[in-house]
Motif scaffolding. Structure first.
Motif, mmCIF file in Angstrom:
data_model
loop_
_atom_site.group_PDB
_atom_site.id
_atom_site.type_symbol
_atom_site.label_atom_id
_atom_site.label_comp_id
_atom_site.label_asym_id
_atom_site.label_seq_id
_atom_site.Cartn_x
_atom_site.Cartn_y
_atom_site.Cartn_z
ATOM 1 N N PRO A 68 0.797 -1.237 0.000
ATOM 2 C CA PRO A 68 0.000 0.000 0.000
ATOM 3 C C PRO A 68 0.832 1.291 0.000
ATOM 4 C CG PRO A 68 -0.261 -1.183 2.083
ATOM 5 C CD PRO A 68 0.517 -2.071 1.168
ATOM 6 N N ASP A 69 2.103 1.250 0.374
ATOM 7 C CA ASP A 69 2.954 2.452 0.334
ATOM 8 C C ASP A 69 3.548 2.691 -1.054
ATOM 9 O OD1 ASP A 69 2.432 2.744 3.007
ATOM 10 O OD2 ASP A 69 4.461 2.253 3.686
ATOM 11 N N SER A 70 3.309 1.787 -1.995
ATOM 12 C CA SER A 70 3.879 1.899 -3.348
ATOM 13 C C SER A 70 3.064 2.855 -4.204
ATOM 14 C CB SER A 70 3.891 0.541 -4.036
ATOM 15 O OG SER A 70 4.775 -0.336 -3.391
ATOM 16 N N PRO A 71 3.736 3.583 -5.100
ATOM 17 C CA PRO A 71 5.184 3.782 -5.181
ATOM 18 C C PRO A 71 5.648 4.763 -4.107
ATOM 19 C CG PRO A 71 4.122 5.079 -6.882
ATOM 20 C CD PRO A 71 3.037 4.309 -6.151
ATOM 21 N N ASN A 72 6.939 4.675 -3.778
ATOM 22 C CA ASN A 72 7.504 5.583 -2.785
ATOM 23 C C ASN A 72 9.006 5.682 -3.018
ATOM 24 O OD1 ASN A 72 7.578 7.228 -0.434
ATOM 25 N ND2 ASN A 72 5.892 6.016 0.411
ATOM 26 N N PHE A 73 9.606 6.680 -2.394
ATOM 27 C CA PHE A 73 11.038 6.928 -2.569
ATOM 28 C C PHE A 73 11.883 5.858 -1.884
ATOM 29 C CE2 PHE A 73 9.176 11.158 -3.080
ATOM 30 C CZ PHE A 73 9.749 11.534 -4.289
ATOM 31 N N GLY A 74 13.069 5.631 -2.429
ATOM 32 C CA GLY A 74 14.004 4.687 -1.840
ATOM 33 C C GLY A 74 14.272 4.987 -0.382
ATOM 34 N N ALA A 75 14.344 6.274 -0.029
ATOM 35 C CA ALA A 75 14.579 6.665 1.370
ATOM 36 C C ALA A 75 13.480 6.108 2.277
ATOM 37 C CB ALA A 75 14.656 8.185 1.489
ATOM 38 N N HIS A 76 12.239 6.111 1.806
ATOM 39 C CA HIS A 76 11.117 5.585 2.589
ATOM 40 C C HIS A 76 11.297 4.084 2.836
ATOM 41 C CE1 HIS A 76 6.987 4.786 3.887
ATOM 42 N NE2 HIS A 76 6.985 3.788 3.027
ATOM 43 N N TRP A 77 11.630 3.328 1.778
ATOM 44 C CA TRP A 77 11.741 1.877 1.891
ATOM 45 C C TRP A 77 12.915 1.454 2.754
ATOM 46 C CZ3 TRP A 77 7.377 -0.043 0.708
ATOM 47 C CH2 TRP A 77 6.627 0.414 -0.362
ATOM 48 N N MET A 78 13.980 2.269 2.798
ATOM 49 C CA MET A 78 15.175 1.880 3.547
ATOM 50 C C MET A 78 15.154 2.303 5.009
ATOM 51 S SD MET A 78 18.259 2.369 0.777
ATOM 52 C CE MET A 78 17.962 4.113 0.468
ATOM 53 N N LYS A 79 14.210 3.159 5.415
ATOM 54 C CA LYS A 79 14.237 3.661 6.797
ATOM 55 C C LYS A 79 13.761 2.639 7.826
ATOM 56 C CE LYS A 79 9.742 5.959 6.803
ATOM 57 N NZ LYS A 79 9.050 7.219 6.714
ATOM 58 N N ALA A 80 12.955 1.672 7.398
ATOM 59 C CA ALA A 80 12.454 0.623 8.301
ATOM 60 C C ALA A 80 12.122 -0.605 7.469
ATOM 61 C CB ALA A 80 11.216 1.108 9.048
ATOM 62 N N ALA A 81 11.933 -1.727 8.133
ATOM 63 C CA ALA A 81 11.585 -2.961 7.420
ATOM 64 C C ALA A 81 10.278 -2.762 6.655
ATOM 65 C CB ALA A 81 11.445 -4.117 8.404
ATOM 66 N N VAL A 82 10.232 -3.297 5.445
ATOM 67 C CA VAL A 82 9.005 -3.279 4.644
ATOM 68 C C VAL A 82 8.166 -4.463 5.121
ATOM 69 C CG1 VAL A 82 8.042 -3.421 2.319
ATOM 70 C CG2 VAL A 82 10.240 -2.263 2.693
ATOM 71 N N THR A 83 6.966 -4.174 5.609
ATOM 72 C CA THR A 83 6.119 -5.180 6.227
ATOM 73 C C THR A 83 4.862 -5.409 5.395
ATOM 74 O OG1 THR A 83 6.913 -4.478 8.388
ATOM 75 C CG2 THR A 83 4.912 -5.797 8.352
ATOM 76 N N PHE A 84 4.607 -6.655 5.069
ATOM 77 C CA PHE A 84 3.395 -7.027 4.338
ATOM 78 C C PHE A 84 2.411 -7.633 5.335
ATOM 79 C CE2 PHE A 84 6.546 -6.792 1.029
ATOM 80 C CZ PHE A 84 5.856 -6.280 -0.050
ATOM 81 N N ASN A 85 1.826 -6.789 6.182
ATOM 82 C CA ASN A 85 0.933 -7.287 7.237
ATOM 83 C C ASN A 85 -0.546 -7.198 6.870
ATOM 84 O OD1 ASN A 85 0.949 -4.513 7.367
ATOM 85 N ND2 ASN A 85 0.852 -4.402 9.583
ATOM 86 N N LYS A 86 -0.869 -6.699 5.674
ATOM 87 C CA LYS A 86 -2.268 -6.598 5.272
ATOM 88 C C LYS A 86 -2.626 -7.562 4.157
ATOM 89 C CE LYS A 86 -2.690 -1.887 6.838
ATOM 90 N NZ LYS A 86 -3.065 -0.536 6.544
ATOM 91 N N VAL A 87 -1.724 -8.490 3.854
ATOM 92 C CA VAL A 87 -1.969 -9.470 2.799
ATOM 93 C C VAL A 87 -3.010 -10.469 3.277
ATOM 94 C CG1 VAL A 87 -0.942 -11.283 1.386
ATOM 95 C CG2 VAL A 87 0.378 -9.242 1.931
ATOM 96 N N LYS A 88 -3.996 -10.763 2.419
ATOM 97 C CA LYS A 88 -5.005 -11.767 2.719
ATOM 98 C C LYS A 88 -5.044 -12.751 1.571
ATOM 99 C CE LYS A 88 -7.818 -8.717 5.496
ATOM 100 N NZ LYS A 88 -9.108 -8.079 5.655
ATOM 101 N N LEU A 89 -5.163 -14.024 1.889
ATOM 102 C CA LEU A 89 -5.227 -15.057 0.872
ATOM 103 C C LEU A 89 -6.652 -15.532 0.725
ATOM 104 C CD1 LEU A 89 -2.120 -17.181 1.893
ATOM 105 C CD2 LEU A 89 -2.254 -15.392 0.168
ATOM 106 N N THR A 90 -7.019 -15.895 -0.507
ATOM 107 C CA THR A 90 -8.358 -16.411 -0.780
ATOM 108 C C THR A 90 -8.277 -17.481 -1.845
ATOM 109 O OG1 THR A 90 -10.599 -15.836 -1.476
ATOM 110 C CG2 THR A 90 -8.819 -14.565 -2.453
ATOM 111 N N ASN A 91 -9.257 -18.363 -1.899
ATOM 112 C CA ASN A 91 -9.360 -19.368 -2.961
ATOM 113 C C ASN A 91 -10.076 -18.803 -4.174
ATOM 114 O OD1 ASN A 91 -8.082 -21.644 -1.889
ATOM 115 N ND2 ASN A 91 -9.880 -22.172 -0.683
#
Length: 98
Positions: A68-91
């Protein structure tokens, strides 16, 4: 009353380095099915629940999730771990962004 929320899978976190701080980047996950089955969690274990939907010719992935933060600057991605905590799986083939 608060609802209980449990996760079937651990949250994916990645540390990023070496990006150009002023360039724009997008992060995404591309899900690739391991087989042609639908799966469900029953009595503490995963069991096959029939053939998967939409596995027609030319479809080699199970779906793409864009962070959800995409696109964003490299500085944003490198300041903290990129977390995929909103991913949901479905059939379902059209999972509404899941």
């Amino acid at each position: 009353m608060a609802s209980l929320h449990s996760r079937m899978f651990p949250v994916l976190k990645v540390s990023v380095s070496g990006l150009d701080p002023s360039s724009m980047y997008s992060f995404l996950l591309d899900f690739v099915p391991a087989d042609g089955c639908r799966w469900k969690f029953v009595n503490g274990e995963w069991v096959a629940a029939g053939r998967a939907e939409g596995r027609g010719e030319g479809r080699s992935h199970g779906g793409i999730y864009i962070h959800p933060d995409s696109p964003n600057f490299g500085a944003h991605w490198m300041k903290a771990a990129v977390t995929f905590n909103k991913v949901k799986l479905t059939n379902k083939v059209n999972g509404g962004g899941q």
